[in-house]
Motif scaffolding. Sequence first.
Motif, PDB file in Angstrom:
ATOM      1  N   TYR A  57       0.778  -1.110  -0.075  1.00 32.42           N
ATOM      2  CA  TYR A  57      -0.038   0.137  -0.122  1.00 32.42           C
ATOM      3  C   TYR A  57       0.946   1.311  -0.062  1.00 32.42           C
ATOM      4  O   TYR A  57       0.413   2.375  -0.836  1.00 32.42           O
ATOM      5  N   GLN A  60       1.833   1.783  -3.501  1.00 31.64           N
ATOM      6  CA  GLN A  60       0.763   2.056  -4.080  1.00 31.64           C
ATOM      7  C   GLN A  60       0.656   3.702  -3.979  1.00 31.64           C
ATOM      8  O   GLN A  60       0.094   4.456  -4.926  1.00 31.64           O
ATOM      9  N   ASP A  61       0.690   4.265  -2.726  1.00 39.72           N
ATOM     10  CA  ASP A  61       0.787   5.613  -2.550  1.00 39.72           C
ATOM     11  C   ASP A  61       1.737   6.300  -3.163  1.00 39.72           C
ATOM     12  O   ASP A  61       1.509   7.497  -3.866  1.00 39.72           O
ATOM     13  N   ASN A  62       3.050   5.910  -3.468  1.00 37.04           N
ATOM     14  CA  ASN A  62       4.024   6.331  -4.202  1.00 37.04           C
ATOM     15  C   ASN A  62       3.944   6.500  -5.553  1.00 37.04           C
ATOM     16  O   ASN A  62       3.943   7.485  -5.984  1.00 37.04           O
ATOM     17  N   LEU A  63       3.069   5.543  -6.293  1.00 42.95           N
ATOM     18  CA  LEU A  63       2.571   5.423  -7.634  1.00 42.95           C
ATOM     19  C   LEU A  63       1.772   6.539  -7.965  1.00 42.95           C
ATOM     20  O   LEU A  63       1.918   7.127  -8.867  1.00 42.95           O
ATOM     21  N   SER A  64       0.697   6.587  -6.809  1.00 49.29           N
ATOM     22  CA  SER A  64      -0.488   7.679  -7.085  1.00 49.29           C
ATOM     23  C   SER A  64       0.281   9.101  -7.182  1.00 49.29           C
ATOM     24  O   SER A  64       0.069   9.868  -7.959  1.00 49.29           O
ATOM     25  N   MET A  65       1.201   9.257  -5.960  1.00 56.04           N
ATOM     26  CA  MET A  65       1.717  10.537  -6.205  1.00 56.04           C
ATOM     27  C   MET A  65       2.522  10.958  -7.224  1.00 56.04           C
ATOM     28  O   MET A  65       2.551  12.018  -7.776  1.00 56.04           O
ATOM     29  N   SER A  67       2.127   9.859 -10.101  1.00 60.44           N
ATOM     30  CA  SER A  67       1.242   9.949 -11.283  1.00 60.44           C
ATOM     31  C   SER A  67       0.912  11.735 -11.144  1.00 60.44           C
ATOM     32  O   SER A  67       0.773  12.329 -12.348  1.00 60.44           O
ATOM     33  N   ASP A  68       0.686  12.134  -9.911  1.00 64.40           N
ATOM     34  CA  ASP A  68       0.202  13.500  -9.705  1.00 64.40           C
ATOM     35  C   ASP A  68       1.636  14.450 -10.186  1.00 64.40           C
ATOM     36  O   ASP A  68       1.290  15.648 -10.786  1.00 64.40           O
ATOM     37  N   LYS A 280       9.007   5.607 -12.035  1.00 67.19           N
ATOM     38  CA  LYS A 280       7.708   4.805 -12.260  1.00 67.19           C
ATOM     39  C   LYS A 280       8.036   3.494 -12.746  1.00 67.19           C
ATOM     40  O   LYS A 280       7.411   2.450 -12.070  1.00 67.19           O
ATOM     41  N   GLU A 284       6.575   0.336 -10.549  1.00 71.84           N
ATOM     42  CA  GLU A 284       5.806  -0.789 -11.094  1.00 71.84           C
ATOM     43  C   GLU A 284       6.337  -2.264 -11.096  1.00 71.84           C
ATOM     44  O   GLU A 284       5.660  -2.958 -10.660  1.00 71.84           O
ATOM     45  N   ASP A 287       5.837  -3.188  -7.234  1.00 72.32           N
ATOM     46  CA  ASP A 287       4.508  -3.488  -7.095  1.00 72.32           C
ATOM     47  C   ASP A 287       4.186  -5.085  -7.493  1.00 72.32           C
ATOM     48  O   ASP A 287       3.556  -5.739  -6.834  1.00 72.32           O
TER      49      ASP A 287
END
Length: 336
Positions: A57, A60-65, A67-68, A280, A284, A287
């Motif tokens: 998780y 996942q937070d790092n991937l979301s950040m 992307s932003d 990224k 991934e 992940d």
Amino acid sequence: MRITTNAILRNYKNNLSTTINTLNSSRTKVMTQRSFNSVAENPGAAARASQLHRKYYSNQDNLSMLSDVQSRQDGQEDAMRQINDMLKTINKDYGIQAMNGTNQTKEVREGYASALREFQKTMVLSLNSSYEDTFLFAGSDGKNPPFTLTDDGTLTYRGYNVNAADGTADKSALDTLSTEKLYVDLGMGLSLDENNKVVPSSAFNMSLPGINAVGYGKDSEGMSNNVIVLTGQMADLLSAETFDAQAYQKLSAKFEDVSSGILNQITELGVKSEFLTTTKDRLENTDISLQEQMENVEGIDMAKAITDYMWNQYAYNAALKVGTSILSPSFIDFMK
């Protein structure tokens, strides 16, 4: 040894209960595709799974950040390219080479001046562009528009005059603002130094103060280092009653020199974009690795699980049939 009916029934009920629990457990494993569904079933695996889930998780937070941050940086790069295109147009079509013969009439020069002022306003709009609710070129203060262009041509960045000379309070404040950082954690092990400041190598700096792109302050000759201010000064010379070609040529040369700052920022953004792409890919891959590890700890062999379930179903059905023979007719069944 005498075996009573009650003893037989008691043992039968206990064994039937065990068979039902085993059947239910195997059925649950098939439905959830998990090797355990409570910590009590496998404490060691549960502890390991808990650690893996936290890492998953967090990743996942790092991937979301990330992307932003990529979307934010794409917005910065688009705005920089728009401004760069405008600067190229000004250099090409509004340089001193365009001010010849017929073009030096007052009416034509007024047209050129009007166009330059429109370019000036458009560049400010680009620098005040935002992503979601954050201004892209405001440094660490993304909640307020960073640039303001007044009617008299004064340009300010976060309230300070970008045309400030060395030694002034505004110039000192701009020097500080130009070095602002805005760090985000992208899974590089965010850490602090002994002064409780972020270690630059452990985080990503997504701050881009707009004055670093368009320039600020004055040079040793007192000329502005800001392309937007220079654009306004070129417009003022063009709209003057008497056109000073020499002064305009000097401004034009300074404008061309300062314009390179935009290209430097675009290049720097390109380097950051490459870094984000590499990061990224790493996240991934992490992940995928974490999902495989969780599957190894929590997952089941579906073929074996279904086989176990079918066998336990068979055992349960057999137990039910055994029960019919245990519950044999009694004396009561023959009473009329």
